[in-house]
Design a protein around this motif. Structure first.
Motif, mmCIF file in Angstrom:
data_model
loop_
_atom_site.group_PDB
_atom_site.id
_atom_site.type_symbol
_atom_site.label_atom_id
_atom_site.label_comp_id
_atom_site.label_asym_id
_atom_site.label_seq_id
_atom_site.Cartn_x
_atom_site.Cartn_y
_atom_site.Cartn_z
ATOM 1 N N ALA A 1 0.774 -1.165 0.008
ATOM 2 C CA ALA A 1 -0.087 0.058 -0.035
ATOM 3 C C ALA A 1 0.803 1.227 -0.067
ATOM 4 C CB ALA A 1 -0.994 -0.065 1.175
ATOM 5 N N SER A 2 2.177 1.414 -0.263
ATOM 6 C CA SER A 2 3.010 2.356 -0.450
ATOM 7 C C SER A 2 4.043 2.361 -1.271
ATOM 8 C CB SER A 2 3.770 2.518 1.016
ATOM 9 O OG SER A 2 4.529 1.737 1.129
ATOM 10 N N GLY A 3 4.827 3.258 -1.362
ATOM 11 C CA GLY A 3 6.055 3.131 -2.201
ATOM 12 C C GLY A 3 7.181 3.723 -1.416
ATOM 13 N N MET A 4 8.494 3.796 -1.940
ATOM 14 C CA MET A 4 9.320 4.409 -1.655
ATOM 15 C C MET A 4 10.507 4.698 -2.612
ATOM 16 S SD MET A 4 11.014 2.503 1.835
ATOM 17 C CE MET A 4 10.015 2.123 3.159
ATOM 18 N N GLY A 5 11.159 6.089 -2.767
ATOM 19 C CA GLY A 5 12.020 6.385 -3.564
ATOM 20 C C GLY A 5 11.089 6.770 -4.890
ATOM 21 N N ASP A 6 11.668 7.019 -6.079
ATOM 22 C CA ASP A 6 11.164 7.546 -7.239
ATOM 23 C C ASP A 6 11.045 6.360 -8.423
ATOM 24 O OD1 ASP A 6 13.729 7.493 -7.995
ATOM 25 O OD2 ASP A 6 14.105 9.295 -8.609
ATOM 26 N N TYR A 7 10.972 5.158 -7.775
ATOM 27 C CA TYR A 7 10.742 4.101 -8.834
ATOM 28 C C TYR A 7 9.894 3.093 -8.301
ATOM 29 C CZ TYR A 7 14.503 2.040 -6.053
ATOM 30 O OH TYR A 7 15.159 1.593 -4.951
ATOM 31 N N PRO A 8 9.227 2.274 -9.211
ATOM 32 C CA PRO A 8 8.371 1.203 -8.758
ATOM 33 C C PRO A 8 9.230 0.057 -7.979
ATOM 34 C CG PRO A 8 7.948 1.675 -11.206
ATOM 35 C CD PRO A 8 9.109 2.489 -10.820
ATOM 36 N N GLY A 9 8.465 -0.696 -6.837
ATOM 37 C CA GLY A 9 9.206 -1.344 -5.977
ATOM 38 C C GLY A 9 10.276 -1.120 -5.191
ATOM 39 N N GLY A 10 10.430 0.499 -5.015
ATOM 40 C CA GLY A 10 11.252 1.087 -4.107
ATOM 41 C C GLY A 10 11.075 0.642 -2.749
ATOM 42 N N GLN A 11 9.931 0.314 -2.337
ATOM 43 C CA GLN A 11 9.508 -0.141 -1.138
ATOM 44 C C GLN A 11 10.246 -1.585 -0.627
ATOM 45 O OE1 GLN A 11 7.467 -0.093 -3.287
ATOM 46 N NE2 GLN A 11 5.755 -1.463 -3.172
ATOM 47 N N PHE A 12 10.525 -2.107 -1.723
ATOM 48 C CA PHE A 12 11.115 -3.625 -1.582
ATOM 49 C C PHE A 12 12.760 -3.374 -1.583
ATOM 50 C CE2 PHE A 12 7.351 -4.562 -4.119
ATOM 51 C CZ PHE A 12 6.543 -4.927 -3.069
ATOM 52 N N GLU A 13 13.427 -2.564 -2.346
ATOM 53 C CA GLU A 13 14.678 -2.563 -2.730
ATOM 54 C C GLU A 13 15.214 -1.373 -1.671
ATOM 55 O OE1 GLU A 13 16.035 -4.700 -4.652
ATOM 56 O OE2 GLU A 13 14.067 -5.127 -5.335
ATOM 57 N N ILE A 14 14.881 -0.526 -1.322
ATOM 58 C CA ILE A 14 15.438 0.508 -0.405
ATOM 59 C C ILE A 14 15.779 -0.157 0.800
ATOM 60 C CG2 ILE A 14 15.212 2.619 0.781
ATOM 61 C CD1 ILE A 14 13.976 3.959 -1.733
ATOM 62 N N PRO A 15 14.934 -0.941 1.612
ATOM 63 C CA PRO A 15 15.144 -1.385 2.850
ATOM 64 C C PRO A 15 16.389 -2.565 2.658
ATOM 65 C CG PRO A 15 12.883 -1.548 2.548
ATOM 66 C CD PRO A 15 13.400 -1.037 1.400
ATOM 67 N N ARG A 16 16.043 -3.161 1.521
ATOM 68 C CA ARG A 16 17.175 -4.217 1.437
ATOM 69 C C ARG A 16 18.534 -3.685 1.083
ATOM 70 N NH1 ARG A 16 12.354 -6.526 0.501
ATOM 71 N NH2 ARG A 16 12.189 -8.868 0.951
ATOM 72 N N ASN A 17 18.415 -2.468 0.292
ATOM 73 C CA ASN A 17 19.864 -1.815 0.081
ATOM 74 C C ASN A 17 20.566 -1.459 1.268
ATOM 75 O OD1 ASN A 17 19.309 -2.049 -2.592
ATOM 76 N ND2 ASN A 17 18.477 -0.012 -3.070
ATOM 77 N N VAL A 18 19.739 -0.778 2.297
ATOM 78 C CA VAL A 18 20.270 -0.451 3.512
ATOM 79 C C VAL A 18 20.768 -1.622 4.324
ATOM 80 C CG1 VAL A 18 19.707 0.751 5.776
ATOM 81 C CG2 VAL A 18 18.882 1.668 3.369
ATOM 82 N N ILE A 19 20.128 -2.575 4.368
ATOM 83 C CA ILE A 19 20.359 -3.720 4.972
ATOM 84 C C ILE A 19 21.796 -4.413 4.656
ATOM 85 C CG2 ILE A 19 19.803 -6.147 5.595
ATOM 86 C CD1 ILE A 19 16.981 -5.355 5.904
ATOM 87 N N ARG A 20 21.835 -4.649 2.975
ATOM 88 C CA ARG A 20 23.018 -4.950 2.444
ATOM 89 C C ARG A 20 24.211 -4.039 2.774
ATOM 90 N NH1 ARG A 20 19.424 -6.523 -1.653
ATOM 91 N NH2 ARG A 20 19.277 -8.768 -1.760
#
Length: 508
Positions: free
Chosen positions: A378-397
């Motif tokens: 029900a949301s997003g992050m960043g300026d691209y589709p799927g950012g809500q999945f990728e940004i948390p994982r980017n920070v974690i890595r």
């Protein structure tokens, strides 16, 4: 139900349809709100004498006001695509926890009073009269839905079953049958500004204690400011971040990131809560009233940006509804997202090289990540589709060397719910919460067996609290659930930091 009375389900993996247990959860329901809790939200204090007429009038109002709600009631063909997607059905086996069956508890009444076939041939279309028995059934089973929307992802017609749950709860509230847990919390936000009832003095004392703890640990003075006018950033975070593990470690992580980024920021004692339980009860007016507190705090403090902390449904409300609830936000700096998630901010700083990170400081952890439902679906992050999945994982890595995702059909947009969301995080429903968590726990156990995972991170306050309660029942320690910014806090090396870890980072 006492902890010892809760039976932990044993599920197969991959997850499969359980054996049906008719009526298994029919007696499960949360405590009913007292009159004082109802009154603060503008609802009757007890079941009104003309409840049937009022319930049907509210249903008609919702159908007329929300075209999507009427469409969802009209178009279901009972194809069964959602049947095995609900974690509560998988964990309990009660067929009324199949999403389609739970929807039909309300849809059958809608058909009886608002469709031609239901009015004249109710037996042909499964229509039924609204009785007090039906009302009680609604109260029970619409509080066995966490509004996670996983079933909606798999619905070929796009029916958002969470909207039906929210509507049912709003109808119940309107006739005087509200839920104690959610409604009492909303009242506390209206009275004091946060879910916990923390007054400004207690909040300030907590933040000062945290400042001392950070300085004792690092030798660096890191501020956690409160009510500071003229700060660039207003941080709005769940009140759990002020008092409980692992939430409070995440708050320390936010503060360290802001400190290293060199930005001015503040919390607000007036709007010291990111969570918005108005969403859970389907009440637009209560959602709006809570959101307007954030607007007032931002204007009174003269900030330029608003950043939300780690809370799933708070981010959903902020991302999807904040502008319509409390906008326009034209008084903020439009160079930045309005609002912004703390993970977006941290990832930006990592990419800019502002933060000195040593991921080896998390090497004692073998980690997986739980996508929180309201963030994922029900949301997003960043300026691209799927950012809500990728940004948390980017920070974690960036802060953790040993990261392993769970099975693909249990994460991202198909993520399994924690089992405690949607206003169900109350001990009256502990048995339901344990059973509802079983699918996620099974996926966690599977990645533990394959990769030796020891911990799971999440970015939702409800998820963290729920997992801290139920994970021990599945063989994990209470502290096996972590905040993502707790990992950031572990890995970050502050400028001027003292100790062996800082020396090792300087030598690297």
């Amino acid at each position: 139900m006492a902890d010892g009375d809760t039976q932990v389900p044993e599920l197969a993996f991959p997850l499969d349809i359980p054996c049906l247990k008719r009526g298994a959860m029919e007696g499960t329901k949360p405590f009913v709100a007292q009159a004082e809790h109802q009154a603060k939200l503008g609802f009757p204090g007890e079941l009104v004498p003309d409840w049937k007429e009022k319930a049907l009038a509210k249903m008609q109002e919702l159908a007329e006001k929300n075209r999507a709600f009427q469409v969802y009631l009209d178009i279901c063909v009972k194809c069964g695509a959602c049947t095995d997607k609900c974690h509560y059905f998988l964990g309990t086996g009660d067929p009324k926890n199949m999403p389609v069956a739970r929807q039909d508890l309300l849809r059958s009444v809608y058909r009886r009073y608002f469709t031609f076939a239901g009015k004249h041939f109710p037996w042909l279309v499964g229509a039924r009269d609204l009785t007090e028995e039906v009302l009680n059934e609604w109260y029970s089973y619409y509080h066995q839905c966490s509004e996670c929307r996983r079933c909606s992802v798999f619905c070929p017609y796009g029916i958002d079953t969470a909207e039906i749950t929210m509507a049912a709860r709003e109808i119940l509230d309107s006739v005087g049958v509200g839920q104690k847990y959610s409604n009492e919390i909303i009242g506390k936000v209206k009275d004091i500004g946060n879910n916990l009832g923390l007054n400004p003095k207690a909040l300030r004392a907590t933040l000062e204690d945290l400042e001392e703890d950070i300085e004792d640990d690092t030798g660096v003075s890191v501020r956690l400011p409160l009510d500071e006018k003229g700060a660039d950033i207003l941080l709005v975070t769940p009140s759990a971040d002020f008092f409980a593990e692992p939430h409070i470690e995440g708050l320390i992580g936010y503060a360290k990131v802001f400190h290293e980024a060199g930005v001015s920021w503040t919390l607000s004692s007036y709007a010291s809560e990111a969570a918005n339980f108005g969403l859970f009860i389907g009440s637009y007016e209560n959602m709006r009233e809570i959101s307007l507190r954030i607007r007032k705090a931002a204007q009174d403090l003269g900030v330029k940006r608003i950043i939300f902390g780690e809370c799933g449904h708070a981010w959903r409300v902020a991302y999807s509804f904040l502008n319509t609830l409390a906008g326009p936000w034209d008084f903020l700096d439009q160079s930045y997202p309005v609002p912004q998630h703390i993970l977006e901010f941290t990832w930006d700083e990592i990419q800019k090289g502002t933060l000195t990170l040593d991921p080896s400081r998390n090497d004692h952890i073998r980690l997986t990540y739980h996508d929180s439902c309201n963030v994922a679906r029900a949301s997003g992050m960043g300026d691209y589709p799927g950012g809500q999945f990728e940004i948390p994982r980017n920070v974690i890595r960036a802060v953790c060397n040993n990261f392993f995702d769970m099975e693909p059909d249990t994460i991202r947009e198909a993520t399994l719910c924690c089992g405690g969301g949607g206003g169900l995080l109350t001990d009256d429903l502990l048995d339901l919460r344990v059973k509802g968590s079983a699918p996620r726990m099974k996926a966690l156990q599977n990645v533990t067996e394959e990769h030796g995972v020891t911990h799971m991170a999440a970015i939702c306050a409800i998820c963290k609290t729920q997992f801290g309660k139920v994970m021990p029942k599945y063989g994990y320690e209470m502290d096996a659930i972590l905040s993502v910014h707790q990992l950031v806090s572990n890995a970050i090396i502050l400028t001027g930091q003292e100790g062996e870890d800082a020396d090792e980072a300087d030598d690297a």
